[in-house]
Scaffold this active site. Sequence first.
Site, PDB file in Angstrom:
ATOM      1  N   ASN A  72      -4.094  -7.068  14.485  1.00 51.42           N
ATOM      2  CA  ASN A  72      -4.127  -5.637  13.774  1.00 51.42           C
ATOM      3  C   ASN A  72      -5.716  -5.682  13.801  1.00 51.42           C
ATOM      4  OD1 ASN A  72      -4.405  -3.880  11.592  1.00 51.42           O
ATOM      5  ND2 ASN A  72      -2.446  -4.863  10.638  1.00 51.42           N
ATOM      6  N   THR A  73      -6.355  -4.670  12.975  1.00 53.46           N
ATOM      7  CA  THR A  73      -7.807  -4.002  13.072  1.00 53.46           C
ATOM      8  C   THR A  73      -8.646  -5.138  12.389  1.00 53.46           C
ATOM      9  OG1 THR A  73      -7.235  -2.902  10.969  1.00 53.46           O
ATOM     10  CG2 THR A  73      -7.129  -1.504  12.987  1.00 53.46           C
ATOM     11  N   ASN A  88       4.405  -7.744   8.521  1.00 52.20           N
ATOM     12  CA  ASN A  88       2.786  -7.616   8.508  1.00 52.20           C
ATOM     13  C   ASN A  88       2.118  -8.450   7.593  1.00 52.20           C
ATOM     14  OD1 ASN A  88       0.490  -6.216   7.911  1.00 52.20           O
ATOM     15  ND2 ASN A  88       1.195  -4.103   8.005  1.00 52.20           N
ATOM     16  N   PHE A  89       1.649  -9.346   8.195  1.00 51.24           N
ATOM     17  CA  PHE A  89       0.872 -10.353   7.555  1.00 51.24           C
ATOM     18  C   PHE A  89      -0.960 -10.116   7.890  1.00 51.24           C
ATOM     19  CE2 PHE A  89       3.894 -14.078   8.127  1.00 51.24           C
ATOM     20  CZ  PHE A  89       4.950 -13.490   7.300  1.00 51.24           C
ATOM     21  N   SER A  90      -0.972  -8.642   8.003  1.00 55.45           N
ATOM     22  CA  SER A  90      -2.496  -8.397   8.557  1.00 55.45           C
ATOM     23  C   SER A  90      -3.024  -6.961   8.242  1.00 55.45           C
ATOM     24  CB  SER A  90      -2.221  -8.395  10.323  1.00 55.45           C
ATOM     25  OG  SER A  90      -1.107  -7.426  10.456  1.00 55.45           O
ATOM     26  N   CYS A  91      -2.586  -6.544   7.279  1.00 58.28           N
ATOM     27  CA  CYS A  91      -3.147  -5.170   6.698  1.00 58.28           C
ATOM     28  C   CYS A  91      -4.548  -5.530   6.160  1.00 58.28           C
ATOM     29  CB  CYS A  91      -2.450  -4.165   5.767  1.00 58.28           C
ATOM     30  SG  CYS A  91      -3.144  -2.826   5.287  1.00 58.28           S
TER      31      CYS A  91
HETATM   32  C1  LIG Z   1      -4.939   4.871  11.143  1.00 60.81           C
HETATM   33  C2  LIG Z   1      -4.153   3.444  11.371  1.00 60.81           C
HETATM   34  C3  LIG Z   1      -3.085   2.877  10.491  1.00 60.81           C
HETATM   35  C4  LIG Z   1      -2.419   1.677  10.855  1.00 60.81           C
HETATM   36  N1  LIG Z   1      -1.344   1.473  10.115  1.00 60.81           N
HETATM   37  C5  LIG Z   1      -0.934   0.065  10.308  1.00 60.81           C
HETATM   38  C6  LIG Z   1       0.438  -0.256   9.692  1.00 60.81           C
HETATM   39  O1  LIG Z   1       0.880   0.444   8.835  1.00 60.81           O
HETATM   40  N2  LIG Z   1       0.891  -1.598  10.070  1.00 60.81           N
HETATM   41  C7  LIG Z   1       0.395  -2.352  11.033  1.00 60.81           C
HETATM   42  O2  LIG Z   1       0.677  -3.509  11.117  1.00 60.81           O
HETATM   43  N3  LIG Z   1      -0.694  -2.040  11.522  1.00 60.81           N
HETATM   44  C8  LIG Z   1      -1.463  -0.604  11.449  1.00 60.81           C
HETATM   45  N4  LIG Z   1      -2.423  -0.330  12.207  1.00 60.81           N
HETATM   46  C9  LIG Z   1      -3.016  -1.139  13.243  1.00 60.81           C
HETATM   47  C10 LIG Z   1      -2.416  -0.885  14.561  1.00 60.81           C
HETATM   48  O3  LIG Z   1      -1.209  -1.012  14.612  1.00 60.81           O
HETATM   49  C11 LIG Z   1      -3.138  -1.820  15.570  1.00 60.81           C
HETATM   50  O4  LIG Z   1      -2.882  -2.961  15.288  1.00 60.81           O
HETATM   51  C12 LIG Z   1      -4.541  -1.560  15.639  1.00 60.81           C
HETATM   52  O5  LIG Z   1      -5.097  -0.286  15.466  1.00 60.81           O
HETATM   53  C13 LIG Z   1      -5.215  -2.258  16.906  1.00 60.81           C
HETATM   54  O6  LIG Z   1      -4.871  -1.493  18.116  1.00 60.81           O
HETATM   55  P1  LIG Z   1      -5.527  -0.271  18.902  1.00 60.81           P
HETATM   56  O7  LIG Z   1      -7.043  -0.984  19.132  1.00 60.81           O
HETATM   57  O8  LIG Z   1      -4.860   0.085  19.911  1.00 60.81           O
HETATM   58  O9  LIG Z   1      -5.999   0.772  17.879  1.00 60.81           O
HETATM   59  C14 LIG Z   1      -3.103   0.719  12.007  1.00 60.81           C
HETATM   60  C15 LIG Z   1      -4.219   1.285  12.557  1.00 60.81           C
HETATM   61  C16 LIG Z   1      -4.808   2.515  12.515  1.00 60.81           C
HETATM   62  C17 LIG Z   1      -5.878   3.105  13.165  1.00 60.81           C
END
Ligand SMILES: Cc1cc2nc3c(=O)[nH]c(=O)nc-3n(C[C@H](O)[C@H](O)[C@H](O)COP(=O)(O)O)c2cc1C
Length: 379
Positions: A218-219, A151-154
């Site tokens: 990631n987001t 995870n280089f992206s949080c």
């Molecule tokens: C509530 C929440 C928690 C998340 N936690 C993580 C995480 O712990 N590690 C990670 O790599 N991405 C995390 N993500 C990102 C998701 O894995 C994903 O990359 C992102 O939501 C985009 O995908 P989507 O459009 O289908 O939501 C999280 C996203 C949400 C909404």
Amino acid sequence: MSVDRSVTFTGIHFENPFLLSSAPPTESESNITRAFEAGWGGVVTKTIGLHPVVNVYGAKAKFMRTTPEDANVSMKKRPGAALHSSWNWELISDKTLEWWAPRIRRIKEAFPNKVLIASIMAGSGNDKELKHWQELAETAQGEGADGLELNFSCPHMDRRDMGSNIGKDQGLCSVVTEAVKEVAKVPVWCKLTPATADIVVEAAACFRGGADAIVSSNTFPSIPLIDPETLEFEINVDGLVSSGGLGGPAILPLALAKMAQLTKAFPDRSFSGIGGISDFNQAASYFLLGCGTVQVCTAAMLDQAVGPNVIKRLLSGLDKFIEEHAKNGWKSVEDFRGIRRDRIVLQSEIRRPDSSEYYSGYETVEGYAAPQPEVAVRV
Ligand SMILES: Cc1cc2nc3c(=O)[nH]c(=O)nc-3n(C[C@H](O)[C@H](O)[C@H](O)COP(=O)(O)O)c2cc1C
């Protein structure tokens, strides 16, 4: 002609190319078990770390919706509203490595043919932190994880040497990937942040460190709206908010743009696409750009927490898509993967009209006034 849903990605065999991404849908053994029973080909666990994690008070994730009437993007529930995005400021798993280890083993023993990728995260500021990455990697693979996602992206990490702050620094991307590769016996994927000027730079650094695949997106960094009546952010603690992550439909075209940059720069490498997928139509764009697998979060959260209907739609959509294109000889994802990658070119390579049909770039479409006829100006 029968459809072959399986893919081989970074040497791992998947019964289908659809994974739940690292997020609440994969935060527990019971969720992952339900996800596998529902038909997902794989899961990436909620990110596991060694540092203690305490989330903020109250909701860690919310959904924003919009309506044709108000065109507003708001967390407030209104009738007839459609999903715009998810917004979250949730940290990585608040469960310890000791909690996860036996669960990874049990899940893999129960579902040997399903794929479990362990998402891991540590700091990167010194050798001790790099050893943390190695400890996480060795434990997860020792318990049976099929692969590792770094995870280089949080997007909401204050520490300068963690999360998306690693993904914004090509030096750290290389060093951490290399440290994990030193001990890894399973494939290593790097999940990059979309919040950089040129994601190709960080991807190249991960590949230099030995990465087997890049995962994106990631987001996206974002803040919630301010309620014009109360003047409070729609989600806040004691009136305060910090930058969080945007996911869901709103990020689909943004995430596709990042993915296109990546697959064009590295056509022979492996990519897993994420962002705004809820059925096969969106997944198809990622495959056509060159992804070998795709991952889902927001849509699954809204569908009984692990997306049983989402995976049904993805599988039936894939079957239908391949059957409809059977005349091309397609039997599996590999037959159409990447075939639209080369359609993305420089602006200057896009055909222009000749001057007789050129109305300053505007056509008479909805929202624009009709082009004015040329009038002779008398001086
Ligand atoms: C509530 C929440 C928690 C998340 N936690 C993580 C995480 O712990 N590690 C990670 O790599 N991405 C995390 N993500 C990102 C998701 O894995 C994903 O990359 C992102 O939501 C985009 O995908 P989507 O459009 O289908 O939501 C999280 C996203 C949400 C909404």
